[in-house]
Design a protein around this motif. Sequence first.
Motif, PDB file in Angstrom:
ATOM      1  N   GLU C 128      33.154  23.935  27.726  1.00 23.06           N
ATOM      2  CA  GLU C 128      34.175  22.922  28.005  1.00 23.06           C
ATOM      3  C   GLU C 128      33.826  22.112  29.249  1.00 23.06           C
ATOM      4  O   GLU C 128      34.068  20.910  29.311  1.00 23.06           O
ATOM      5  N   LEU C 129      33.214  22.775  30.225  1.00 20.03           N
ATOM      6  CA  LEU C 129      32.835  22.041  31.434  1.00 20.03           C
ATOM      7  C   LEU C 129      31.720  21.054  31.138  1.00 20.03           C
ATOM      8  O   LEU C 129      31.720  19.931  31.638  1.00 20.03           O
ATOM      9  N   LEU C 130      30.765  21.486  30.333  1.00 12.41           N
ATOM     10  CA  LEU C 130      29.670  20.574  29.990  1.00 12.41           C
ATOM     11  C   LEU C 130      30.223  19.330  29.307  1.00 12.41           C
ATOM     12  O   LEU C 130      29.734  18.228  29.512  1.00 12.41           O
ATOM     13  N   VAL C 131      31.262  19.511  28.486  1.00 12.41           N
ATOM     14  CA  VAL C 131      31.896  18.355  27.856  1.00 12.41           C
ATOM     15  C   VAL C 131      32.584  17.507  28.911  1.00 12.41           C
ATOM     16  O   VAL C 131      32.591  16.285  28.854  1.00 12.41           O
TER      17      VAL C 131
ATOM     18  N   LEU E 191      46.552  22.891  22.856  1.00 11.77           N
ATOM     19  CA  LEU E 191      46.370  22.655  24.289  1.00 11.77           C
ATOM     20  C   LEU E 191      44.901  22.591  24.665  1.00 11.77           C
ATOM     21  O   LEU E 191      44.480  21.706  25.421  1.00 11.77           O
ATOM     22  N   THR E 192      44.107  23.507  24.124  1.00  9.74           N
ATOM     23  CA  THR E 192      42.678  23.468  24.399  1.00  9.74           C
ATOM     24  C   THR E 192      42.098  22.125  23.965  1.00  9.74           C
ATOM     25  O   THR E 192      41.284  21.535  24.669  1.00  9.74           O
ATOM     26  N   GLY E 193      42.546  21.650  22.831  1.00  4.16           N
ATOM     27  CA  GLY E 193      42.084  20.352  22.361  1.00  4.16           C
ATOM     28  C   GLY E 193      42.426  19.242  23.336  1.00  4.16           C
ATOM     29  O   GLY E 193      41.612  18.379  23.628  1.00  4.16           O
ATOM     30  N   ILE E 194      43.631  19.327  23.883  1.00  2.00           N
ATOM     31  CA  ILE E 194      44.043  18.303  24.843  1.00  2.00           C
ATOM     32  C   ILE E 194      43.173  18.369  26.097  1.00  2.00           C
ATOM     33  O   ILE E 194      42.727  17.347  26.607  1.00  2.00           O
ATOM     34  N   ILE E 195      42.900  19.580  26.557  1.00  2.00           N
ATOM     35  CA  ILE E 195      42.057  19.710  27.757  1.00  2.00           C
ATOM     36  C   ILE E 195      40.717  19.056  27.522  1.00  2.00           C
ATOM     37  O   ILE E 195      40.232  18.263  28.320  1.00  2.00           O
ATOM     38  N   LEU E 196      40.105  19.402  26.393  1.00  2.00           N
ATOM     39  CA  LEU E 196      38.768  18.888  26.130  1.00  2.00           C
ATOM     40  C   LEU E 196      38.773  17.372  26.064  1.00  2.00           C
ATOM     41  O   LEU E 196      37.912  16.710  26.621  1.00  2.00           O
ATOM     42  N   ALA E 265      32.746  11.224  45.211  1.00  2.00           N
ATOM     43  CA  ALA E 265      33.669  10.949  44.108  1.00  2.00           C
ATOM     44  C   ALA E 265      33.331  11.801  42.889  1.00  2.00           C
ATOM     45  O   ALA E 265      34.215  12.301  42.201  1.00  2.00           O
ATOM     46  N   SER E 266      32.019  11.983  42.626  1.00  2.00           N
ATOM     47  CA  SER E 266      31.623  12.830  41.502  1.00  2.00           C
ATOM     48  C   SER E 266      32.145  14.243  41.701  1.00  2.00           C
ATOM     49  O   SER E 266      32.641  14.878  40.762  1.00  2.00           O
ATOM     50  N   ALA E 267      31.986  14.743  42.927  1.00  2.00           N
ATOM     51  CA  ALA E 267      32.448  16.101  43.195  1.00  2.00           C
ATOM     52  C   ALA E 267      33.949  16.201  42.957  1.00  2.00           C
ATOM     53  O   ALA E 267      34.427  17.146  42.325  1.00  2.00           O
ATOM     54  N   VAL E 268      34.675  15.208  43.429  1.00  6.11           N
ATOM     55  CA  VAL E 268      36.133  15.231  43.233  1.00  6.11           C
ATOM     56  C   VAL E 268      36.458  15.216  41.745  1.00  6.11           C
ATOM     57  O   VAL E 268      37.292  15.984  41.257  1.00  6.11           O
ATOM     58  N   LEU E 269      35.730  14.365  41.021  1.00  6.63           N
ATOM     59  CA  LEU E 269      35.950  14.259  39.580  1.00  6.63           C
ATOM     60  C   LEU E 269      35.782  15.622  38.904  1.00  6.63           C
ATOM     61  O   LEU E 269      36.613  16.055  38.098  1.00  6.63           O
ATOM     62  N   VAL E 272      38.506  18.054  39.868  1.00  5.85           N
ATOM     63  CA  VAL E 272      39.756  17.762  39.175  1.00  5.85           C
ATOM     64  C   VAL E 272      39.690  18.264  37.735  1.00  5.85           C
ATOM     65  O   VAL E 272      40.628  18.890  37.230  1.00  5.85           O
ATOM     66  N   ILE E 273      38.563  18.022  37.069  1.00  4.14           N
ATOM     67  CA  ILE E 273      38.433  18.486  35.680  1.00  4.14           C
ATOM     68  C   ILE E 273      38.520  20.008  35.619  1.00  4.14           C
ATOM     69  O   ILE E 273      39.172  20.583  34.748  1.00  4.14           O
ATOM     70  N   LEU E 274      37.860  20.669  36.596  1.00  2.31           N
ATOM     71  CA  LEU E 274      37.934  22.131  36.660  1.00  2.31           C
ATOM     72  C   LEU E 274      39.373  22.594  36.805  1.00  2.31           C
ATOM     73  O   LEU E 274      39.841  23.475  36.079  1.00  2.31           O
ATOM     74  N   LEU E 275      40.070  21.982  37.750  1.00  2.00           N
ATOM     75  CA  LEU E 275      41.464  22.353  37.988  1.00  2.00           C
ATOM     76  C   LEU E 275      42.288  22.121  36.743  1.00  2.00           C
ATOM     77  O   LEU E 275      43.121  22.936  36.360  1.00  2.00           O
TER      78      LEU E 275
END
Lengths: 251, 264, 307, 297, 295
Positions: C128-131, E191-196, E265-269, E272-275
């Motif tokens: 998921e992270l890679l995506v 929900l997983t679909g929404i995350i992705l 900015a990349s790191a923040v991005l 944020v995605i991780l969070l």
Amino acid sequence: MPKIITSKDVHLSYGSKEALHGISLDFEEHEITALIGPSGCGKSTYLRCLNRMNDLIKGVKISGSMKLEGKDIYAPNVDIVDLRKRVGMVFQQPNPFPFSVYENVAYGLRLAGEKDKHVLDERVETSLKQAAIWDEVKDHLYDNALSFSGGQQQRICVARVLAVQPEVVLLDEPTSALDPISSSKIEDTLMNIRHEYTIIIVTHNMQQASRISDKTAFLLNGDLVEFSPTEKMFIHPDDEKTSDYLNGKFG
Amino acid sequence: MQEYDYNKTHIIDIPLELAMKTENLQVFYGDNHAMHDASLEFPRHRITALIGASGSGKSTYLRCLNRMNDRIATVKGKIMYRGMDINTKNINVYEVRKHISMVFQRPNPFAKSIRENITFALKRNGIKDKNELNKRVEESLKAAALWDEVKDDLDKSALALSGGQAQRLCIARCVAMKPDILLLDEPASALDPISAAKIEDTLMELRENYSIIIVTHNMQQASRIADYTAFFHMGHVLEYDVTEKIFTTPQIKATEDYISGNFG
Amino acid sequence: MDEIKHDLQNPSKATHQDLFGKGITYLCIGFVSLLVISILYFITTRGLATFTTNHVSLWKFLSGTNWNPALLDKHGNPQIGALPMIVTSFSVTVLAAVVATPFALGVALFMTEIAPEKGTKILQPVIELLVGIPSVVYGFIGLSVIVPLIRHSFGGTGFGILAGTLVLFVMVLPTITSLSVDSIKAVPMFYRSASLALGATRWQTIYKVVLRSATPGILTAIIFGMSRAFGEALAVQMVIGNAVLMPHGLLTPSSTLTSQLTTGIGNTTMGTLPNNALWSLALILLLMSLVFNVLVRIIGKRGALKK
Amino acid sequence: MKKRSFFSTIVAVAAVGVLLAGCGSSSSSKSKKSSADSNVKITAVGSTALQPLVEQAASNYQKANKGVNISVQGGGSGTGLSQVQTGAVQIGNSDIFAEQQDGIKAKQLVDHQVAVVGMTPVVNKDVSVSNLSMAQLKGIFTGKYTNWKQVGGKNEKITVVNRAQGSGTRATFESAVLEGAKAVKAQEQDSNGTVQKIVSTTPGTISYLAFSYVNSKLKALSVNNVKPTDANVTTNKWKIWSYEHMYTKGQPNKATKKFLNYMDSGKVQDSLVQKLGYISIHDMKVTKNASNAVSQK
Amino acid sequence: MNSKTSNNIATGVIYFLVACVLAILVFLLGYILITGIPHVSWHFLTSSAQSFAAGGGIRDQLFNSMYLLVLTLIISFPIALGSGIYLSEYAPENWITGVIRTAVEVLSSLPSVVVGLFGFLLFVVNFHMGFSILAGAIALTFFNLPLLTRSIEESLQDVSELQREAGLSLGLSRWKTITGIVLPAALPGILTGIILSAGRVFGEAAALIYTAGQSAPTVNYGDWNPMDSASFLNFMRPAETLAVHIWKVNTEGVTPDAAAISSGASAVLIVVILLFNLLARMLGRWLYKRMTATK
């Protein structure tokens, strides 16, 4: 007659739940033994211990001793792959691979590295004949095995096991998913091969057990209630519970 | 194993008040003719068992009775209920299923709390009063002999119940709807003997107020609980009579062979 | 009694609900279809303008190797040969799929056959992270890590098909992996038990039964991965070099359909030949995506027939 | 049907809402425009190179003039010109003369030159050459020279990085250097930032950049011994330069005119323009027209 | 070769491949975070961007990304839900369904720049939306719809047929069965679909350059009236997102600290995605528990 499989005080538990509470059963060579009992009594679970199919399930613990020709099946140095070649198994649901009939039956031989076409051809034919399905499939050897009826599929599965030439054949309710005609064909098949193989069959159908088996073991709630020659058990059961079960008081 | 003469049948008429009946019911899955001309009458407030080997068509037949086969098969013939043929297009299937409810082979509780499993459909049918809902929950759970086991856990997930408990919850769920007829499709076959026995007790009690039609592969079960029994074989109904007669003096060779365990 | 009769013969709340629900879902799918149709129409009309309005021959467009839409050649014909881009697009796509497939299968098998619990727990978030990593970021990592790495190991400028392949490989990995996982999981458990019971080792079971039964699904996964790779623009644009040349090898700068499209589209004017030519590239992309999907469907059907 | 369940409500409301939004948005935005006279909206679209300057100027301008809303977007010179021509936006930013762009009817558009940008050939630092004649430069970009030793450097392959076809930077460079000859096929990049990065990291590379993107990681070349400085551009001693244009369709309306005047004022020209590395239009001692003819002011 | 040896070798190879993939991810994350985190500070997160001076932040971009994401989900989720339900529950197995499925798939593999331009011409220009968050959100909906529809359809399909039978046999309408029983059971999957898909929306740049625009006018975070042009909630204003900002800073940035801003900015991005992944997972678990147990 020599005993081919001996088991002593076999306990099995899934997590904290014990499903077998110390079962001791011995099986004699070239006999049909039937395991009967109501659903959930542990007969299938016990059967699957004999070729260690329970190893695949997470959290299963097995204690006690099980020996195949005197050698412990659960000893650490036992080669499971080799064990399963010697103790074959037929499952409740017919489960041929989605390949041709020929490939299905030759599968085990190919695994063992057999490449000689003649040997393969011959063994496939012999096994299919033993399983009493040869006449029905001989013109369709290269058709997908899944295109046959459930009963035919199950006999192909029997042939697949026989092709590996195991010493013991385990059958886990092989006819419960089949129509009556197919069931009786499977029974014929078993009668056919009874003198060459040791057969252990789990069935919920008491009449089936009485028709085909030499000895019968009755299990209830994870305990072995009674184990005796089939005729005797069905006429003069020693245990009251056995007679209740055979008379349909429960189950 | 021999082929039987499917033209030779022994089917009685029920001398009691009827809950429902079928006339020449036929089922087709595509080209496969799965059920041939089944005409059966079901008595009111009695238990009728449908027995037969796997693949004999008994489940297929049962599922026609509340139109659960609508999307998977073509069903021809009449299904008479309260003087109406309910196997026609203009019948409201949702209403049919409210009156003729079904319990399946595998317990299938909703992924909700025990209470909600029962109240879900009730609420959708307009019962909003809390007291009334609670009353129905208690009544139906008691009727299904589950109340004592779960009364303190009503708000816990139904998925945590054991197989037997879940199946009784499914029965309670149907009972709560106060249907007329209960259809049960091998309700005990996936359960251990103790749970199965409890289900049987439950059915015996429900018999007072409901017409019950049960499919079972367990002949002993049928003989223990059913008033009438129908024997199905290869898509035909071959024999239908009072249970005792079926098991003691079957009229048809196939029935005799089946109950004496020659096949199945 | 009559009340029940009435209920049974007349529509109830449930009937209305069902109509209502059906209506809504039909509306939604209709809306989606409308979106797709409008975008397809849009691209098709623009893309065909090159051939209808500007009278460029289709054959020249597909087989020419000179791309210079703003200039005319000696005969006064516009130079729009898209072959180099088509070849490059296919090369990076196929190569990326070839490189990614073993990794994807390895991961998928690990997650399904070898260590289902642990594997899923660790690898699901990884996928998921890679995506989740945006393609811009992939592009810049490619530019600042992969390109110099290739330059130092193989010489040349580092830009080219190899760099594009490596970036795309990571980008399609999650797609191929998760779809393969699905198709391997769909192989019934009893095939595995049957094989093991016949004395097969785990690898023999995987290789001879599981993978064989899952082949249509895995092929589908690969094709979906390729279709993603084919349409990826920003990341590839940064590392491929964008030279409209027939690729001579993996290390020379080259240009894909998407990279040319992204680079050029802002600098052309709507309705002119250079702009139309770019839309024709978009049309090729669209058609390819269609072809990939049809392939998937055919494979899916074949696989279904087998079972 | 008094109380629909949670899900069906969401589905219903949102689906309907979306459809309404899809159909109704055009009318709603139109009505907004007419209702708010004091709230003037100006959109400028086009050249990405010019964007930072206009954006900053607009931001300053809006602080002083409440009620004016200026939106500045990129998209490329071609987009800017074609959008201003269709009337979709008020201002089209461009790096090139409208006359030089295919498909633009230049006569409809009014040119407002707001800055001058100088461009210089740049090379990777490992290249030993620091001056080229115009002919040598042309030779490199037409593919005549492929090794630095042919133009007096060490034995090293020349890697040419060109700019995107149709981009303003490339048009300027080609008209000043190539004089109609065809450029060698090479890598193309469409942004200054990427070129900067590539040239500074790839040995033997040559490309060209606007003055403002020249930094210490790469080397700017002199041409004919003229150094690329602002002063040399203003006198046309350094030939590679162009205007930054802000086009309007016909004469601009009042608000737009006011903003364009602001762009031409000392506030922008004397500070912002220079801060961003451009050359003030006021400093130019020469002018250039669309066909590249240079004349004294 | 012995079958056991080959078994061991194959297992080894699989472990090796998995290790490679893990290493790739660790490297990617490590690279992004190590080069980026040193540039991230409170100031960086809370100040607005600078066109040409050093020391600019990403406050507006970060907010815009979030806002755009939310808006995109608000638009695309209901449609995807409806379409997913249609495909899973109502669609007849015929060629029309096949065509619809193919069409949806084709939509998902279109290059984003094409979708961006389509959105530009249709929404920005023809519908007079201008460069706006709304136009951006609609363009992103194009990407989001296929992914979301597909994942919702799959999650619904995963719910056992027994559950549908149970609902129907109680006399519930199909619609009620779907929304009341099947949908809640499918919620974790949805929900997983929404995350992705949210990850993809968050990181998308090419489609937004032409629709949501690439400038971030200063907005007033105290103005809660979405109709006000200066309000941060106004969705008719242009908005540069984080991903677009990274792209812009890298391609045309003239600020002296462009590299630092881009990696920060990349790191923040990524963070944020991780969070976002983490939060949505927790939310999914919580919701599932809530729906299945106590009311």
